[in-house]
Design a protein around this motif. Structure first.
Motif, PDB file in Angstrom:
ATOM      1  N   ARG A 298       0.810  -1.214   0.000  1.00 32.56           N
ATOM      2  CA  ARG A 298       0.000   0.000   0.000  1.00 32.56           C
ATOM      3  C   ARG A 298       0.851   1.275   0.000  1.00 32.56           C
TER       4      ARG A 298
ATOM      5  N   SER B 151       5.021   8.605   0.087  1.00 29.25           N
ATOM      6  CA  SER B 151       5.717   9.370   1.131  1.00 29.25           C
ATOM      7  C   SER B 151       7.012   8.695   1.574  1.00 29.25           C
TER       8      SER B 151
ATOM      9  N   LYS C 148       0.933   3.579  -3.087  1.00 29.89           N
ATOM     10  CA  LYS C 148      -0.184   4.464  -3.415  1.00 29.89           C
ATOM     11  C   LYS C 148       0.078   5.903  -3.003  1.00 29.89           C
ATOM     12  N   PHE C 149       0.913   6.091  -1.980  1.00 32.75           N
ATOM     13  CA  PHE C 149       1.063   7.415  -1.387  1.00 32.75           C
ATOM     14  C   PHE C 149       2.409   8.071  -1.685  1.00 32.75           C
TER      15      PHE C 149
ATOM     16  N   THR D 174       4.352  13.483  -5.980  1.00 30.55           N
ATOM     17  CA  THR D 174       3.435  12.436  -5.520  1.00 30.55           C
ATOM     18  C   THR D 174       2.654  11.838  -6.684  1.00 30.55           C
TER      19      THR D 174
ATOM     20  N   ASP E 197       3.233  17.942  -4.688  1.00 29.36           N
ATOM     21  CA  ASP E 197       2.055  17.315  -5.299  1.00 29.36           C
ATOM     22  C   ASP E 197       2.410  16.645  -6.625  1.00 29.36           C
TER      23      ASP E 197
ATOM     24  N   THR F 165      -3.544   5.090   6.855  1.00 30.53           N
ATOM     25  CA  THR F 165      -4.096   6.138   6.004  1.00 30.53           C
ATOM     26  C   THR F 165      -2.947   6.911   5.350  1.00 30.53           C
ATOM     27  N   LYS F 166      -3.287   7.878   4.519  1.00 34.20           N
ATOM     28  CA  LYS F 166      -2.274   8.754   3.946  1.00 34.20           C
ATOM     29  C   LYS F 166      -1.476   9.426   5.062  1.00 34.20           C
TER      30      LYS F 166
ATOM     31  N   TYR G  38       0.932   6.948   6.675  1.00 36.80           N
ATOM     32  CA  TYR G  38       2.161   6.739   5.906  1.00 36.80           C
ATOM     33  C   TYR G  38       3.104   7.935   6.030  1.00 36.80           C
ATOM     34  N   GLU G  39       2.547   9.132   6.092  1.00 34.90           N
ATOM     35  CA  GLU G  39       3.397  10.314   6.256  1.00 34.90           C
ATOM     36  C   GLU G  39       4.061  10.309   7.629  1.00 34.90           C
TER      37      GLU G  39
ATOM     38  N   PHE H  75       2.983   7.941  -7.959  1.00 35.88           N
ATOM     39  CA  PHE H  75       1.832   7.042  -8.039  1.00 35.88           C
ATOM     40  C   PHE H  75       1.739   6.409  -9.428  1.00 35.88           C
TER      41      PHE H  75
ATOM     42  N   THR I 199      -7.237   3.062   8.690  1.00 39.60           N
ATOM     43  CA  THR I 199      -8.623   3.052   8.220  1.00 39.60           C
ATOM     44  C   THR I 199      -9.485   2.099   9.036  1.00 39.60           C
TER      45      THR I 199
END
Length: 303
Positions: A45, A51, A48-49, A245, A242, A214-215, A218-219, A249, A208
């Protein structure tokens, strides 16, 4: 006489005490280095983010680093999720072959989260297989970074209280830390640092469902990676961050399509006699991935 006694006592203490394992050298990444993320759902996962990749990129902004995420949901040190239609041992060998072909300089391993469901009774088997995995990865010459499983977050009813399972997760996290220290590998402690206990601000959701990050989770984990590995990441402007990121992705999705296409059974498996001719398209993702990596390097290095 007293001085001689003191010297003898000091020598006795020195030679009787167990020698501590030397800490690994400070993490220094250089251009061309490749980092593989290997492990379970938390690892898969992460793509997906972005970070976790970002914290390495921002710590060495002039280095042209590449990342390959080989995470597989539900996986263990036995590669139990990777067999597809084959036994886990076959999936394990495919995994080792793939890692060797990728020629990594660093491998970040995330295991122990699923194995912990076996409780205390599974510790010995986990430790033995972890040592086998380390041995099988040794020919790559890559330095290893162990990350521990994190404590589950107590979300309240109707979800169960994770207190008892967290105790098992701690046992497996301890095995990983001991293994890292004994082998001069790097170690990142998510168990003690990632999920606050007690929960704290109810407005901050790190998972979650108590388990999957969650995002924000991960951060937060990326910050722990930075501290535990002694990294000093620079800050990017919001617009650049942004864009990095987004590119990360897209790049990770294309690599996922390259090595885990949805119709993998038809392209590479026992039904490849039906669509195997289309497998030639899989390597065509690599130039797309490398172009996005070059764009990421340009954005980070010029900041």
């Amino acid at each position: 006489m007293n001085q001689r006694l003191t010297v003898c006592l000091l020598l006795f203490i020195f030679f009787s005490a167990p020698f501590a394992s030397a800490a690994p050298p400070a993490l220094e990444l250089k251009s061309g280095d490749r980092i593989i993320f290997l492990g379970n759902t938390m690892i898969e996962r992460a793509q997906k983010f972005g970070s976790w990749e970002s914290v390495f990129l921002r710590s060495f902004p002039q280095a042209k680093l590449s990342f390959r995420n080989l995470g597989w949901s539900g996986d263990t040190v036995w590669a139990e999720s990777r067999g597809i239609f084959d036994p886990p041992a076959v999936g394990y060998q495919r995994m080792i072959k793939q890692i060797n072909e990728l020629k990594p300089n660093y491998i970040l391993l995330g295991y122990g989260g699923n194995e912990a469901f076996a409780g205390k009774a599974g510790l010995s088997a986990f430790q033995n297989q972890l040592q086998k995995l380390i041995s099988d990865l040794k020919p790559t010459g890559a330095k290893l970074i162990f990350i521990s499983p994190h404590r589950y977050e107590n979300e309240g009813a109707p979800l169960p209280d994770p207190k008892n399972h967290n105790q098992h997760l701690k046992l497996y996290a301890d095995i990983l830390q001991q293994t890292a220290e004994q082998g001069d590998h790097y170690f990142v402690d998510f168990y003690s640092q990632l999920i606050p206990e007690p929960k704290g601000d109810p407005g901050l959701e790190w998972t979650t469902n108590g388990i999957h990050l969650t995002k924000g989770g991960y951060e937060r984990a990326a910050g722990i990676i930075a501290v535990d590995l002694g990294l000093k990441p620079i800050e990017l402007s919001p617009a650049v961050a942004d864009e990095v990121t987004r590119l990360t992705f897209d790049k990770n999705r294309e690599y996922f399509y390259n090595w885990r296409p949805q119709n993998i059974t038809y392209l590479l498996g026992f039904r490849k006699h039906e669509q195997g001719q289309n497998a030639k398209e899989l390597p065509q993702f690599i130039p797309l991935i490398e172009a996005k990596e070059a764009a990421i390097h340009s954005l980070v290095s010029s900041h």
